[in-house]
Design an enzyme around this catalytic site. Structure first.
Site, PDB file in Angstrom:
ATOM      1  CG  ASN A  92      -9.179  41.820 -18.512  1.00  0.00           C
ATOM      2  OD1 ASN A  92      -9.604  42.372 -17.485  1.00  0.00           O
ATOM      3  ND2 ASN A  92      -9.961  41.237 -19.379  1.00  0.00           N
ATOM      4  CG  HIS A 109      -5.411  48.471 -15.071  1.00  0.00           C
ATOM      5  ND1 HIS A 109      -6.640  48.058 -14.606  1.00  0.00           N
ATOM      6  CD2 HIS A 109      -5.428  49.824 -15.008  1.00  0.00           C
ATOM      7  CE1 HIS A 109      -7.367  49.107 -14.287  1.00  0.00           C
ATOM      8  NE2 HIS A 109      -6.663  50.194 -14.527  1.00  0.00           N
ATOM      9  CB  CYS A 136      16.888  46.143 -15.814  1.00  0.00           C
ATOM     10  SG  CYS A 136      16.551  47.130 -17.276  1.00  0.00           S
ATOM     11  CB  THR A 176     -15.147  46.549 -16.314  1.00  0.00           C
ATOM     12  OG1 THR A 176     -14.575  47.298 -15.241  1.00  0.00           O
ATOM     13  CG2 THR A 176     -15.872  47.480 -17.247  1.00  0.00           C
ATOM     14  CB  SER A 177     -16.985  45.797 -11.001  1.00  0.00           C
ATOM     15  OG  SER A 177     -15.648  46.209 -10.780  1.00  0.00           O
TER      16      SER A 177
HETATM   17  P1  OAD Z   1     -14.075  43.045 -11.406  1.00  0.00           P
HETATM   18  O1  OAD Z   1     -13.759  41.711 -10.842  1.00  0.00           O
HETATM   19  O2  OAD Z   1     -14.162  44.192 -10.476  1.00  0.00           O
HETATM   20  O3  OAD Z   1     -15.469  42.979 -12.189  1.00  0.00           O
HETATM   21  C1  OAD Z   1     -15.738  41.957 -13.093  1.00  0.00           C
HETATM   22  C2  OAD Z   1     -17.061  42.262 -13.766  1.00  0.00           C
HETATM   23  O4  OAD Z   1     -17.283  41.272 -14.753  1.00  0.00           O
HETATM   24  C3  OAD Z   1     -18.266  42.250 -12.819  1.00  0.00           C
HETATM   25  O5  OAD Z   1     -19.044  43.419 -13.066  1.00  0.00           O
HETATM   26  C4  OAD Z   1     -19.045  40.989 -13.251  1.00  0.00           C
HETATM   27  O6  OAD Z   1     -20.453  41.161 -13.144  1.00  0.00           O
HETATM   28  C5  OAD Z   1     -18.645  40.865 -14.708  1.00  0.00           C
HETATM   29  N1  OAD Z   1     -18.680  39.504 -15.241  1.00  0.00           N
HETATM   30  C6  OAD Z   1     -18.315  38.345 -14.626  1.00  0.00           C
HETATM   31  N2  OAD Z   1     -18.443  37.316 -15.466  1.00  0.00           N
HETATM   32  C7  OAD Z   1     -18.902  37.819 -16.651  1.00  0.00           C
HETATM   33  C8  OAD Z   1     -19.233  37.240 -17.918  1.00  0.00           C
HETATM   34  N3  OAD Z   1     -19.118  35.931 -18.152  1.00  0.00           N
HETATM   35  N4  OAD Z   1     -19.676  38.067 -18.891  1.00  0.00           N
HETATM   36  C9  OAD Z   1     -19.807  39.391 -18.677  1.00  0.00           C
HETATM   37  N5  OAD Z   1     -19.507  39.988 -17.510  1.00  0.00           N
HETATM   38  C10 OAD Z   1     -19.051  39.218 -16.501  1.00  0.00           C
HETATM   39  O7  OAD Z   1     -13.011  43.320 -12.558  1.00  0.00           O
HETATM   40  P2  OAD Z   1     -12.619  44.685 -13.274  1.00  0.00           P
HETATM   41  O8  OAD Z   1     -13.787  45.596 -13.370  1.00  0.00           O
HETATM   42  O9  OAD Z   1     -11.931  44.309 -14.524  1.00  0.00           O
HETATM   43  O10 OAD Z   1      -6.720  46.568 -11.561  1.00  0.00           O
HETATM   44  O11 OAD Z   1     -11.567  45.267 -12.267  1.00  0.00           O
HETATM   45  C11 OAD Z   1     -10.968  46.503 -12.548  1.00  0.00           C
HETATM   46  C12 OAD Z   1      -9.570  46.541 -11.994  1.00  0.00           C
HETATM   47  O12 OAD Z   1      -9.589  46.231 -10.603  1.00  0.00           O
HETATM   48  C13 OAD Z   1      -8.634  45.507 -12.548  1.00  0.00           C
HETATM   49  O13 OAD Z   1      -8.062  45.857 -13.794  1.00  0.00           O
HETATM   50  C14 OAD Z   1      -7.570  45.419 -11.504  1.00  0.00           C
HETATM   51  C15 OAD Z   1      -8.415  45.424 -10.266  1.00  0.00           C
HETATM   52  O14 OAD Z   1      -7.846  45.957  -9.166  1.00  0.00           O
HETATM   53  C16 OAD Z   1      -5.391  46.412 -11.596  1.00  0.00           C
HETATM   54  O15 OAD Z   1      -4.850  45.326 -11.689  1.00  0.00           O
HETATM   55  C17 OAD Z   1      -4.636  47.696 -11.542  1.00  0.00           C
END
Ligand code: OAD
Length: 237
Positions: A92, A109, A136, A176-177
């Site tokens: 995050n 990230h 900068c 995280t997804s």
């Molecule tokens: P995603 O939006 O891909 O996934 C969010 C996850 O959180 C999903 O698996 C949901 O099921 C879960 N979720 C939602 N609400 C929840 C809750 N209340 N409790 C528990 N789980 C919950 O987000 P990320 O996996 O973080 O990269 O995404 C990974 C990266 O993709 C990010 O860091 C970003 C993006 O592109 C960059 O910015 C480089």
């Protein structure tokens, strides 16, 4: 959990969802109305710097309107109480883990409240809007951009993260997804080194089959429960 000493915790957008911050891949597949590729790639920054900078300015401004939730608070309590090695690796770019009190934390990230100089590579704390062409303070070049790791760029502190994964007895992935690498591969690295692996998610993620245990539910309930298990209740009650 009695034999656990070294812990690595990976967090994603789901840990901040209950604070009111949108996840990256919502039901409509968009991040705050944008395709991730349109705001999170080096190409987007070249083609439409105004739009990309404005997008992160809006996300940065929104941080003032949200607060850490019970999941952030529980992880901060674990950080204070845990005598062994502990590392929270967050994907995050918000500041909710540190506002809750987490200290042993890596923003792999990048961070909304940080600016990166594309000329000299230095980063600086940044609170306000960051228009394209901002200078900068170090090298004087008008090359500051949001310190966000775009697709195709190397995440921060991978050497520290890999060393922690090597030593981990427990790897926990929260909200995280599991589709963005290298973070999505941490579970396999940790497991190959002998760590116990646990997923906490509102749904079972794309990487669920790699985890020995998956707990389904909101982070605000599951994380405090886990911290109580690990610390024998004293950390957060
Ligand atoms: P995603 O939006 O891909 O996934 C969010 C996850 O959180 C999903 O698996 C949901 O099921 C879960 N979720 C939602 N609400 C929840 C809750 N209340 N409790 C528990 N789980 C919950 O987000 P990320 O996996 O973080 O990269 O995404 C990974 C990266 O993709 C990010 O860091 C970003 C993006 O592109 C960059 O910015 C480089």
């Amino acid at each position: 959990m009695a034999d656990i000493r070294n812990i690595v915790i990976l967090t994603g957008a789901g840990v901040s969802a209950e604070s009111g911050l949108a996840t990256f891949r919502g039901p409509d597949g968009l991040w705050e109305g944008h395709r991730v590729e349109d705001v999170c790639t080096p190409e987007a920054l070249v083609h439409d710097p105004m739009m990309v900078h404005r997008f992160y300015d809006e996300r940065r401004a929104k941080l003032a309107l949200v607060k850490p939730n019970a999941a952030h608070a529980a992880l901060a309590a674990l950080d204070r109480a845990w005598p062994g090695a502990l590392l929270v690796v967050t994907q995050n770019v918000d500041d909710l883990h540190e506002r809750a009190g987490s200290k042993r934390l890596i923003h792999m990230h990048g961070e909304l409240k940080s600016a990166l100089c594309a000329a000299c590579g230095s980063t600086a704390a940044w609170q306000a809007a960051l228009p394209p062409g901002s200078k900068c303070a170090g090298c004087g070049q008008p090359k500051l951009r949001p310190a966000i790791v775009f697709f195709g760029e190397m995440p921060y502190e991978m050497d520290v993260i890999e060393a922690a994964l090597d030593e981990a007895d427990l790897f926990v992935s929260i909200g995280t997804s599991g589709v963005v690498y290298p973070a999505a591969g941490f579970v396999q690295i940790a497991r190959a080194r002998g760590a116990r692996t646990l997923e906490l998610n509102l749904d079972r993620s794309a990487g669920r089959s790699y985890f020995q245990e998956c707990r389904v539910g909101p982070a605000s309930l599951l994380v405090p429960e886990l911290v109580r298990e690990l610390t024998g209740r004293q950390a957060i009650d």
